[in-house]
Write a protein that holds these residues in place. Structure first.
Motif, PDB file in Angstrom:
ATOM      1  N   ARG A   1      -3.929   8.341  -2.685  1.00 33.58           N
ATOM      2  CA  ARG A   1      -3.440   8.517  -1.318  1.00 33.58           C
ATOM      3  C   ARG A   1      -4.581   8.831  -0.360  1.00 33.58           C
ATOM      4  O   ARG A   1      -4.612   8.324   0.771  1.00 33.58           O
ATOM      5  CB  ARG A   1      -2.381   9.617  -1.281  1.00 33.58           C
ATOM      6  CG  ARG A   1      -1.066   9.220  -1.939  1.00 33.58           C
ATOM      7  CD  ARG A   1       0.038  10.196  -1.584  1.00 33.58           C
ATOM      8  NE  ARG A   1      -0.201  11.518  -2.180  1.00 33.58           N
ATOM      9  CZ  ARG A   1       0.250  11.873  -3.373  1.00 33.58           C
ATOM     10  NH1 ARG A   1       0.942  10.998  -4.108  1.00 33.58           N
ATOM     11  NH2 ARG A   1       0.010  13.081  -3.846  1.00 33.58           N
ATOM     12  N   GLN A   2      -5.531   9.645  -0.801  1.00 34.35           N
ATOM     13  CA  GLN A   2      -6.672   9.963   0.051  1.00 34.35           C
ATOM     14  C   GLN A   2      -7.525   8.730   0.328  1.00 34.35           C
ATOM     15  O   GLN A   2      -8.003   8.529   1.455  1.00 34.35           O
ATOM     16  CB  GLN A   2      -7.515  11.060  -0.605  1.00 34.35           C
ATOM     17  CG  GLN A   2      -6.862  12.436  -0.605  1.00 34.35           C
ATOM     18  CD  GLN A   2      -7.698  13.479  -1.315  1.00 34.35           C
ATOM     19  OE1 GLN A   2      -8.572  13.165  -2.135  1.00 34.35           O
ATOM     20  NE2 GLN A   2      -7.441  14.746  -1.009  1.00 34.35           N
ATOM     21  N   LYS A   3      -7.712   7.908  -0.708  1.00 35.04           N
ATOM     22  CA  LYS A   3      -8.480   6.672  -0.529  1.00 35.04           C
ATOM     23  C   LYS A   3      -7.782   5.740   0.452  1.00 35.04           C
ATOM     24  O   LYS A   3      -8.423   5.137   1.324  1.00 35.04           O
ATOM     25  CB  LYS A   3      -8.658   5.966  -1.872  1.00 35.04           C
ATOM     26  CG  LYS A   3      -9.414   4.649  -1.775  1.00 35.04           C
ATOM     27  CD  LYS A   3      -9.489   3.944  -3.120  1.00 35.04           C
ATOM     28  CE  LYS A   3     -10.185   2.598  -2.990  1.00 35.04           C
ATOM     29  NZ  LYS A   3     -10.228   1.862  -4.284  1.00 35.04           N
ATOM     30  N   ALA A   4      -6.465   5.636   0.340  1.00 36.73           N
ATOM     31  CA  ALA A   4      -5.696   4.765   1.234  1.00 36.73           C
ATOM     32  C   ALA A   4      -5.798   5.239   2.671  1.00 36.73           C
ATOM     33  O   ALA A   4      -5.984   4.433   3.606  1.00 36.73           O
ATOM     34  CB  ALA A   4      -4.237   4.719   0.787  1.00 36.73           C
TER      35      ALA A   4
ATOM     36  N   ILE B   1       0.830  -1.203   0.000  1.00 34.66           N
ATOM     37  CA  ILE B   1       0.000   0.000   0.000  1.00 34.66           C
ATOM     38  C   ILE B   1       0.865   1.254   0.000  1.00 34.66           C
ATOM     39  O   ILE B   1       0.607   2.213  -0.750  1.00 34.66           O
ATOM     40  CB  ILE B   1      -0.958  -0.008   1.218  1.00 34.66           C
ATOM     41  CG1 ILE B   1      -2.033  -1.089   1.042  1.00 34.66           C
ATOM     42  CG2 ILE B   1      -1.618   1.364   1.393  1.00 34.66           C
ATOM     43  CD1 ILE B   1      -2.905  -1.296   2.263  1.00 34.66           C
ATOM     44  N   LEU B   2       1.909   1.277   0.820  1.00 30.58           N
ATOM     45  CA  LEU B   2       2.816   2.432   0.863  1.00 30.58           C
ATOM     46  C   LEU B   2       3.526   2.626  -0.473  1.00 30.58           C
ATOM     47  O   LEU B   2       3.725   3.759  -0.933  1.00 30.58           O
ATOM     48  CB  LEU B   2       3.846   2.244   1.982  1.00 30.58           C
ATOM     49  CG  LEU B   2       3.321   2.422   3.407  1.00 30.58           C
ATOM     50  CD1 LEU B   2       4.412   2.058   4.417  1.00 30.58           C
ATOM     51  CD2 LEU B   2       2.846   3.851   3.646  1.00 30.58           C
ATOM     52  N   ARG B   3       3.879   1.501  -1.102  1.00 31.13           N
ATOM     53  CA  ARG B   3       4.556   1.587  -2.398  1.00 31.13           C
ATOM     54  C   ARG B   3       3.642   2.196  -3.456  1.00 31.13           C
ATOM     55  O   ARG B   3       4.068   3.052  -4.251  1.00 31.13           O
ATOM     56  CB  ARG B   3       5.011   0.195  -2.827  1.00 31.13           C
ATOM     57  CG  ARG B   3       5.796   0.175  -4.135  1.00 31.13           C
ATOM     58  CD  ARG B   3       6.225  -1.237  -4.447  1.00 31.13           C
ATOM     59  NE  ARG B   3       6.929  -1.300  -5.729  1.00 31.13           N
ATOM     60  CZ  ARG B   3       7.371  -2.422  -6.283  1.00 31.13           C
ATOM     61  NH1 ARG B   3       7.198  -3.579  -5.647  1.00 31.13           N
ATOM     62  NH2 ARG B   3       7.994  -2.400  -7.436  1.00 31.13           N
ATOM     63  N   VAL B   4       2.377   1.766  -3.466  1.00 32.03           N
ATOM     64  CA  VAL B   4       1.420   2.300  -4.433  1.00 32.03           C
ATOM     65  C   VAL B   4       1.138   3.775  -4.153  1.00 32.03           C
ATOM     66  O   VAL B   4       1.063   4.603  -5.072  1.00 32.03           O
ATOM     67  CB  VAL B   4       0.113   1.478  -4.398  1.00 32.03           C
ATOM     68  CG1 VAL B   4      -0.990   2.178  -5.178  1.00 32.03           C
ATOM     69  CG2 VAL B   4       0.353   0.086  -4.967  1.00 32.03           C
ATOM     70  N   CYS B   5       0.998   4.119  -2.874  1.00 31.69           N
ATOM     71  CA  CYS B   5       0.690   5.499  -2.510  1.00 31.69           C
ATOM     72  C   CYS B   5       1.835   6.449  -2.851  1.00 31.69           C
ATOM     73  O   CYS B   5       1.606   7.596  -3.252  1.00 31.69           O
ATOM     74  CB  CYS B   5       0.372   5.599  -1.018  1.00 31.69           C
ATOM     75  SG  CYS B   5      -1.194   4.835  -0.563  1.00 31.69           S
ATOM     76  N   SER B   6       3.074   5.979  -2.677  1.00 38.84           N
ATOM     77  CA  SER B   6       4.220   6.843  -2.944  1.00 38.84           C
ATOM     78  C   SER B   6       4.313   7.247  -4.416  1.00 38.84           C
ATOM     79  O   SER B   6       4.804   8.328  -4.742  1.00 38.84           O
ATOM     80  CB  SER B   6       5.519   6.141  -2.524  1.00 38.84           C
ATOM     81  OG  SER B   6       5.721   4.957  -3.289  1.00 38.84           O
ATOM     82  N   GLY B   7       3.822   6.385  -5.294  1.00 36.49           N
ATOM     83  CA  GLY B   7       3.878   6.705  -6.722  1.00 36.49           C
ATOM     84  C   GLY B   7       2.522   6.960  -7.335  1.00 36.49           C
ATOM     85  O   GLY B   7       2.406   7.100  -8.550  1.00 36.49           O
TER      86      GLY B   7
END
Length: 311
Positions: free
Chosen positions: A229-232, A217-223
């Protein structure tokens, strides 16, 4: 005391507080009532409304059922002992309480692990989510985690029943497996090996999907985009708060039961030992009920409909 089996266990952490025990009884009863109300009401809301028959909410139902289960393993006996002068518990009831509380802990951690994997699929693989996480698969996963937890704890309790005990006093407010096992006259290799392996499995099995899921999840959010990012953040925050709260509560319980905490006030030790059994069942329904917008809106609409029907 030296016998082949326990006839009763004395809970030695209770202290005489005079008439304050009635205040403590009232506070504990109110907490138990609040836990029963918020968890039961949210279970009913999710079950009754078909719009909530989705994987995430089915996991929540399992989580809320577990909160009711664990609380009912603690509070009734706790309420009795707050008012009682005697703090002896019949051995069968003591081992039953151990079984319920330890099963609750295993199911809680495994449920949070499954929910973290569900969040990973929803955020990182949204197009495949409905195919990979169907309601049928969720029910199978929930059944497996409950069965696994029941069988694992059942073996633990069964092994302890075979021990020869040379004492019957435990420094706790409830029957605690580790403290009861320490009453054994001598160590048992089978119990020791299974206890070590069981502890490692109890931590690593749920921890692996949690670490994997949040790393992805952090990997997807970072890129990813700002919307991603808001959804996460919105979907993961309640889960992370619940996970951190349960982990901290578990650490408190381990510290006070396995290490010399005599320098810590008795009242604080009691609070720390009960933290994960009292706060978690109350926090989860409030956290998800208030933070998950769909649950909050349907819950409010359901109460409004009931109020109008009453008039």
């Amino acid at each position: 005391m030296s016998n082949l089996s326990l006839s009763y266990v004395v809970l030695g952490a209770y202290v005489s507080v005079g008439n304050l025990r009635y205040l403590f009884f009232l506070l504990a009863a109110l907490l138990y009532g609040a836990v029963l109300f918020v968890n039961t009401s949210l279970i009913l809301v999710i079950c009754v409304n078909r719009a909530l028959h989705q994987p995430m909410y089915l996991f929540l139902v399992s989580l809320f059922v577990n909160e009711l289960y664990g609380s009912s393993g603690l509070f009734p006996l706790l309420l009795v002992h707050i008012l009682s002068e005697s703090h002896a518990v019949p051995a069968p009831l003591c081992f039953l309480q151990i079984f319920v509380i330890y099963t609750y802990g295993h199911v809680e951690f495994c449920s949070l692990a499954l929910m973290s994997y569900d969040r990973y699929l929803a955020i990182c693989r949204p197009l495949q989510y409905r195919r990979q996480m169907t309601p049928g698969k969720v029910l199978v996963l929930v059944l497996v985690l409950w069965t696994y937890s029941f069988l694992k704890v059942l073996v633990t309790v069964s092994l302890n029943l075979r021990l020869r005990f040379c004492g019957n006093v435990v420094n706790s407010l409830y029957c605690h497996n580790y403290l009861v096992a320490r009453l054994a006259c001598s160590g048992n290799r089978v119990n020791d090996v299974y206890g070590l392996c069981g502890t490692v499995l109890a931590v690593l099995v749920p921890l692996a999907p949690i670490v994997f899921s949040y790393a992805r999840i952090l990997r997807v959010c970072s890129g990813g985009s700002r919307q991603t990012r808001q959804k996460a953040v919105s979907t993961c925050c309640p889960h992370l708060v619940s996970l951190l709260n349960f982990s901290c509560g578990g650490c408190f319980e381990i510290l006070q039961s396995r290490f010399d905490m005599s320098h810590v006030p008795a009242a604080l030790r009691g609070v720390l030992s009960l933290y994960f059994l009292v706060i978690q069942p109350l926090l989860n329904p409030l956290l998800y009920g208030m933070q998950v917008s769909k649950v909050r809106h349907i819950y409010r609409d359901t109460l409004s409909c009931k109020a109008m029907a009453g008039h």
